[in-house]
Every structure is written in structure tokens, then in C-alpha cells.
Design an enzyme around this catalytic site. Structure first.
Site, PDB file in Angstrom:
ATOM      1  N   PHE A  65     -27.239  49.550 -43.919  1.00 52.00           N
ATOM      2  CA  PHE A  65     -27.034  48.861 -42.776  1.00 52.00           C
ATOM      3  C   PHE A  65     -28.409  47.913 -42.640  1.00 52.00           C
ATOM      4  O   PHE A  65     -29.397  48.168 -43.395  1.00 52.00           O
ATOM      5  CB  PHE A  65     -27.181  49.710 -41.441  1.00 52.00           C
ATOM      6  CG  PHE A  65     -28.501  50.491 -41.402  1.00 52.00           C
ATOM      7  CD1 PHE A  65     -29.656  50.144 -40.502  1.00 52.00           C
ATOM      8  CD2 PHE A  65     -28.604  51.907 -42.008  1.00 52.00           C
ATOM      9  CE1 PHE A  65     -30.766  50.880 -40.267  1.00 52.00           C
ATOM     10  CE2 PHE A  65     -29.648  52.591 -41.849  1.00 52.00           C
ATOM     11  CZ  PHE A  65     -30.651  52.351 -41.027  1.00 52.00           C
ATOM     12  N   CYS A  66     -28.259  46.868 -41.836  1.00 54.64           N
ATOM     13  CA  CYS A  66     -29.607  46.024 -41.589  1.00 54.64           C
ATOM     14  C   CYS A  66     -29.465  45.318 -40.105  1.00 54.64           C
ATOM     15  O   CYS A  66     -28.623  45.864 -39.338  1.00 54.64           O
ATOM     16  CB  CYS A  66     -29.456  44.759 -42.687  1.00 54.64           C
ATOM     17  SG  CYS A  66     -27.991  43.786 -42.625  1.00 54.64           S
ATOM     18  N   THR A  67     -30.032  44.217 -40.029  1.00 55.24           N
ATOM     19  CA  THR A  67     -29.944  43.664 -38.642  1.00 55.24           C
ATOM     20  C   THR A  67     -28.566  43.109 -38.127  1.00 55.24           C
ATOM     21  O   THR A  67     -28.024  43.564 -37.124  1.00 55.24           O
ATOM     22  CB  THR A  67     -30.889  42.620 -38.435  1.00 55.24           C
ATOM     23  OG1 THR A  67     -32.434  42.994 -39.036  1.00 55.24           O
ATOM     24  CG2 THR A  67     -30.993  42.288 -36.907  1.00 55.24           C
TER      25      THR A  67
ATOM     26  N   GLY B 213     -25.941  42.524 -40.744  1.00 54.86           N
ATOM     27  CA  GLY B 213     -24.958  42.730 -41.752  1.00 54.86           C
ATOM     28  C   GLY B 213     -25.022  42.040 -42.902  1.00 54.86           C
ATOM     29  O   GLY B 213     -24.080  42.545 -44.132  1.00 54.86           O
TER      30      GLY B 213
ATOM     31  N   ILE C 145     -26.979  46.416 -36.907  1.00 55.19           N
ATOM     32  CA  ILE C 145     -27.552  47.146 -35.910  1.00 55.19           C
ATOM     33  C   ILE C 145     -27.243  46.338 -34.580  1.00 55.19           C
ATOM     34  O   ILE C 145     -26.896  47.293 -33.629  1.00 55.19           O
ATOM     35  CB  ILE C 145     -29.141  47.292 -36.108  1.00 55.19           C
ATOM     36  CG1 ILE C 145     -29.584  48.074 -37.165  1.00 55.19           C
ATOM     37  CG2 ILE C 145     -29.682  47.981 -35.054  1.00 55.19           C
ATOM     38  CD1 ILE C 145     -30.939  47.860 -37.712  1.00 55.19           C
TER      39      ILE C 145
END
Length: 286
Positions: free
Chosen positions: A185-187, A189, A214
Site C-alpha cells: 500500500f501507499c498514499t 495506489g 490509503i
């Protein structure tokens, strides 16, 4: 008194072959300037990545214009709102990659890694395992300073300083994920999409990316299984699970994240310095 305008903030990306970035750049500049938008758009041979803010009608007009290009017709956008313009200028940049990994074998347009949506991930985390009964491991693909603002509970964090470090560090820990399902995951995608594809390519047998990152998770299920806030690259610095700006700031001088408690320090001077600057200056003499 009239109420202040509400700004709509959008983030979106798409991996798609673009062989006309030089020609498209002035078109993007002209449309954004006409609509009074601010933010950053990255164009590269592998696709588009954008962060923009403006009034509702201007954002809608930009998206309507963008969708006239068939390549961007299905572009998915994440939205949040703010009471002020979070960007100071409008930039359209040409880049080699829309997110730098320095791995030319990663081509998301040719096939994505499996994605898990926010409600499904929440259910997995509630249960402690995926639908096949495998333990779920959350793997943060963001830089260390972003992770420090907030992340999922019990996440794996390799303290990377830049995304191009990810392939080497994850290869060193491949055995740690044996028999488990990994969710990158990241901010928003984009990083976790590349990360998941790379992990598939090097032999991870059960890896997903969090669809929309997220921010989409916050939008759809709130902050369940998440602690803290989410760092964003504009004046708001961080958003809480309600997608509201928090009191966290970023130092203008050293770019470190400065928490509300750290802002009470005499070394915190907005726009000039912070406690992290002080630590960096004194460290060589310790």
C-alpha cells in the site's frame, strides 16, 4: 460575511503508453491555467500522475476535458476538500517515469498485480487472514518520513528513503513472507501497484496492491486498523481518516514532518527551522 470557497482536491494516475507527452504538455498547461487550477501533473511514456485543486466547477470541467482523450476516459479520481488552495503554482512536468523505480521490466499497462479493495481488506484484517486462510501482512511502500505520520497496524516498514530502494530491500526479506498474503500500500495506489508487480515478477506467490491506496481506504471504510494520519504532498501535510487536514506541518528548511508537539519547541520557526534541523546540525558534534 460570505463563506470562503471550498476547494476540491483530486489525485489520479494511470499507467498507459504515452508517445505524445511533448505535444500534450502545452495543452494541459493551457487548460489548467484557463480554469484556475493549481497542482502538479506528471506526463511520461508510462502514463500520467496528477494532483490538482480548484473550485468544483473547474475540476469538473478539467475532468470532462481529460475524458475526451480515450486513453484517460476511465481514469479513477480520489477526492478530498479543503478551505484553501493547497498548492501555490501549476506545474506540468515531463518525466521518464511517473513514479521512479528504475526498473524497466515493470510495465503496469501490460498487466496489473491483483488488487484488493478497501472493504475486503478491512474484512481480512478483522479476521486476521484472507479468504484462503492465509495470514495477511501489510507492506508499506512509502518513504520513511511518510510512514512516521501514520500507517496500518503491524505494518512492515523497511525505512526506505526513496522508492527506487524498494526492489533490493524486499528481495532481502523474501523468506519473511512465506505462506502469507502480502498487501502492498501507499498514499494513492501508484507506488504499491509497481511494488506488487515487481514482487510477482521475482516470485512472491500471494501479493496484492491496495486499490486506491490509503486515501481510498479512508474514503470507503475510515481509519479501521490504521494508526495516525496520511502524509500528502501539499500544504495540508497530513489528512486524518475523515480526509480532513490535521495540525501536522512540514518544515520548509529540511522537509521533515513536524508534529503538533514538536511545533511547541523553540526551534520551530514556521518557514525557517524545526527541531529536526537542530538535531541535524548538532549530530556531528555529539
Amino acid at each position: 460575511m460570505p463563506s470562503s470557497p471550498t476547494y476540491v482536491n483530486i489525485a489520479a494516475y494511470k499507467f498507459i503508453t504515452l508517445d505524445d507527452t511533448v505535444e500534450k504538455r502545452p495543452q494541459f498547461v493551457a487548460v489548467c491555467e484557463k480554469l484556475g487550477l493549481k497542482g502538479t501533473i506528471l506526463l511520461s511514456p508510462e502514463g500520467i500522475n496528477l494532483f490538482l485543486a480548484g473550485l468544483r466547477e473547474s475540476i469538473d470541467a478539467f475532468l470532462a476535458w481529460l475524458h475526451t482523450d480515450a486513453r484517460f476516459a476511465d481514469l479513477e479520481v480520489k477526492e478530498s476538500q479543503s478551505d484553501r488552495q493547497p498548492f501555490t503554482k501549476m506545474l506540468v512536468k515531463l518525466k521518464r517515469e511517473i513514479i521512479t523505480m528504475k526498473n524497466p521490466l515493470i510495465k503496469p499497462e501490460e498487466g496489473r498485480a491483483p488488487a484488493v479493495d478497501a472493504p475486503t481488506l478491512k474484512r481480512w484484517l478483522d479476521c486476521g487472514h484472507d479468504d484462503a486462510g492465509k495470514p495477511v501482512v501489510m507492506l508499506d511502500t512509502r518513504n520513511a518520513f511518510e510512514v512516521d505520520v501514520g500507517t496500518f497496524n503491524n505494518t512492515v516498514d523497511y525505512r526506505i528513503e526513496k522508492f527506487s530502494e524498494f526492489p533490493e530491500v524486499v528481495a532481502q526479506h523474501k523468506e519473511d513472507f512465506s505462506g502469507k498474503t502480502v498487501v502492498t500500500f501507499c498514499t494513492g495506489g501508484i507506488r504499491c501497484e509497481k511494488a506488487a508487480i515487481h514482487m510477482q515478477n521475482v516470485g512472491f506467490d500471494s501479493v496484492y496492491q491496495l486499490e486506491g491506496g490509503i486515501l481510498k481506504y479512508f474514503e470507503e471504510v475510515g481509519g479501521s486498523h490504521y494508526r495516525g494520519d496520511c502524509f500528502v504532498f501539499d500544504y495540508r501535510t497530513a489528512l486524518n481518516p475523515k480526509l480532513e487536514a490535521t495540525d501536522t506541518k512540514q518544515c520548509f528548511a529540511c522537509r521533515a514532518v513536524v508534529t503538533p508537539r514538536e511545533q511547541l519547541s523553540p526551534y520551530y520557526v514556521p518557514g525557517k527551522s524545526c527541531p529536526h534541523c537542530r538535531k541535524a546540525l548538532t549530530r556531528p558534534n555529539e
